[in-house]
Enzyme design. Sequence first.
Site, PDB file in Angstrom:
ATOM      1  N   GLN A 260      -7.203  -4.678   3.355  1.00  0.00           N
ATOM      2  CA  GLN A 260      -7.579  -3.720   2.321  1.00  0.00           C
ATOM      3  C   GLN A 260      -8.598  -4.397   1.419  1.00  0.00           C
ATOM      4  OE1 GLN A 260      -6.036  -0.622   2.119  1.00  0.00           O
ATOM      5  NE2 GLN A 260      -6.898   0.143   0.198  1.00  0.00           N
TER       6      GLN A 260
ATOM      7  N   ASN B  56       0.824  -1.208   0.000  1.00  0.00           N
ATOM      8  CA  ASN B  56       0.000   0.000   0.000  1.00  0.00           C
ATOM      9  C   ASN B  56       0.871   1.277   0.000  1.00  0.00           C
ATOM     10  OD1 ASN B  56      -2.303   1.983   0.725  1.00  0.00           O
ATOM     11  ND2 ASN B  56      -3.317   0.048   0.251  1.00  0.00           N
TER      12      ASN B  56
ATOM     13  N   GLU C 251      -6.542  -7.756   0.876  1.00  0.00           N
ATOM     14  CA  GLU C 251      -5.110  -7.728   1.174  1.00  0.00           C
ATOM     15  C   GLU C 251      -4.921  -7.587   2.671  1.00  0.00           C
ATOM     16  OE1 GLU C 251      -3.536  -4.528  -1.521  1.00  0.00           O
ATOM     17  OE2 GLU C 251      -5.568  -4.765  -2.258  1.00  0.00           O
TER      18      GLU C 251
ATOM     19  N   HIS D  80       3.179  -0.038  -2.966  1.00  0.00           N
ATOM     20  CA  HIS D  80       3.485  -1.460  -3.134  1.00  0.00           C
ATOM     21  C   HIS D  80       4.971  -1.758  -3.389  1.00  0.00           C
ATOM     22  CE1 HIS D  80      -0.663  -2.347  -2.769  1.00  0.00           C
ATOM     23  NE2 HIS D  80      -1.032  -2.351  -4.021  1.00  0.00           N
TER      24      HIS D  80
ATOM     25  N   HIS E  36      -1.601 -10.110  -3.282  1.00  0.00           N
ATOM     26  CA  HIS E  36      -2.494  -9.210  -4.027  1.00  0.00           C
ATOM     27  C   HIS E  36      -3.363  -9.966  -5.038  1.00  0.00           C
ATOM     28  CE1 HIS E  36      -3.788  -5.450  -5.899  1.00  0.00           C
ATOM     29  NE2 HIS E  36      -3.135  -4.787  -4.977  1.00  0.00           N
ATOM     30  N   SER E  37      -3.810 -11.172  -4.689  1.00  0.00           N
ATOM     31  CA  SER E  37      -4.682 -11.909  -5.617  1.00  0.00           C
ATOM     32  C   SER E  37      -5.997 -11.177  -5.828  1.00  0.00           C
ATOM     33  CB  SER E  37      -4.974 -13.303  -5.068  1.00  0.00           C
ATOM     34  OG  SER E  37      -3.828 -14.108  -5.201  1.00  0.00           O
TER      35      SER E  37
HETATM   36  C1  BGC Z   1      -4.587  -0.447  -3.814  1.00  0.00           C
HETATM   37  C2  BGC Z   1      -5.217   0.253  -5.003  1.00  0.00           C
HETATM   38  C3  BGC Z   1      -4.325   0.050  -6.192  1.00  0.00           C
HETATM   39  C4  BGC Z   1      -4.137  -1.411  -6.437  1.00  0.00           C
HETATM   40  C5  BGC Z   1      -3.150  -1.629  -7.528  1.00  0.00           C
HETATM   41  C6  BGC Z   1      -4.468  -1.881  -4.149  1.00  0.00           C
HETATM   42  O1  BGC Z   1      -3.835  -2.529  -3.106  1.00  0.00           O
HETATM   43  O2  BGC Z   1      -5.322  -0.246  -2.647  1.00  0.00           O
HETATM   44  O3  BGC Z   1      -5.387   1.632  -4.743  1.00  0.00           O
HETATM   45  O4  BGC Z   1      -4.839   0.671  -7.332  1.00  0.00           O
HETATM   46  O5  BGC Z   1      -3.665  -2.028  -5.290  1.00  0.00           O
HETATM   47  O6  BGC Z   1      -3.533  -2.601  -8.350  1.00  0.00           O
END
Ligand code: BGC
Length: 346
Positions: free
Chosen positions: A283, A82, A311, A108, A179-180
Amino acid sequence: MQSKTQQSSFGKLADDTAVHLYTLTNSTGLVAKITNYGTIITELHVPDRHGKPGDIVLGFDNLDQYLKGHPYFGCTVGRVANRIAKGKFTLDGKTYSLAVNNGPSHLHGGLKGFDKVLWKAEPQAGAAIKFTFTSSDGEEGYPGALTVTVVMTLTDANELRIDYSAHTDKPTPINLTNHSYFNLAGAGDVLGHEFMLAADRFTASDANLIPTGEIKPVKGTAMDFTSPTPIGSRFSQLKSDPIGYDDNFVLNNGGKSLALGARVFEPASGRVMEVHTTQPGIQLYTGNFLDGTLTGKHGVVYRQHSGFCLETQHFPDSVNQPTFPSIILRPGQAYRQTTAFKFSTQ
Ligand code: BGC
């Protein structure tokens, strides 16, 4: 059926390094395919209520498409998942500058985060694979050499369990997640999926999705998922642009032990996914930025809300928010987190 892990080729990087795909099969027939490039889960086959398997994650069927760029499909995100406001933080009196790769923020892990590196892979007994990566001191602006291990297991209880561990040689922030993008129907949009989140509170954020520091109650708002609610049913109450959820929820268990954080039910297929985690936050992201420009597996075009992410994480921008649980790992300490995605039908 005996659970097993098989290795196959998944292509080559630009410098000719071979990349592999690992197929994990558990005793009930669940199948996960995971590559050592970014530890990306490329396929996850789970049965519907009639026992018919379907692939419930978004992604590509070849390495080249992953190399061309994508919005973090299936990968491990790190060193810090994030956003970090302005890509800056101060630790032990020293200020660090990171890449600003998402509007005014760091997102990220930066330009080449853990999603874009090749991990060492060691198949384990049964349906399990152990990935290891050492991020060097200064990589992407972060201090300290950080060694990270991610073990992914397809258990016979129909869970995809992810065990994270790490150690460092200098104090550094760390916040790992997976991030699946899931779609429990296997196709179409996810707006009818029913969500329950074990969260009475969420972290309020500004227009750049940076937390203001305020932790607000969900009660009486479109953030209240304490009882099962179709994810798309209150979009009209949201102020986000593009529309949808992109928010961090504060889990009631507070990251003390492995506990239920979320439960998702897809009425047509009957598939249920529970998320159990040791993390204090989650998230919820409803694929708001997917815009039909990417074509994934089986020629499927990924449009807005084609998938959702849950997430598990520490809160966004924790490095700049003294009241949030700390994400600083120091030498001699062991970082450990576990998240399990558990599948069933109803
Ligand atoms: C975020 C999004 C972001 C995405 C990227 C998520 O973890 O919260 O804002 O666009 O990841 O693919």
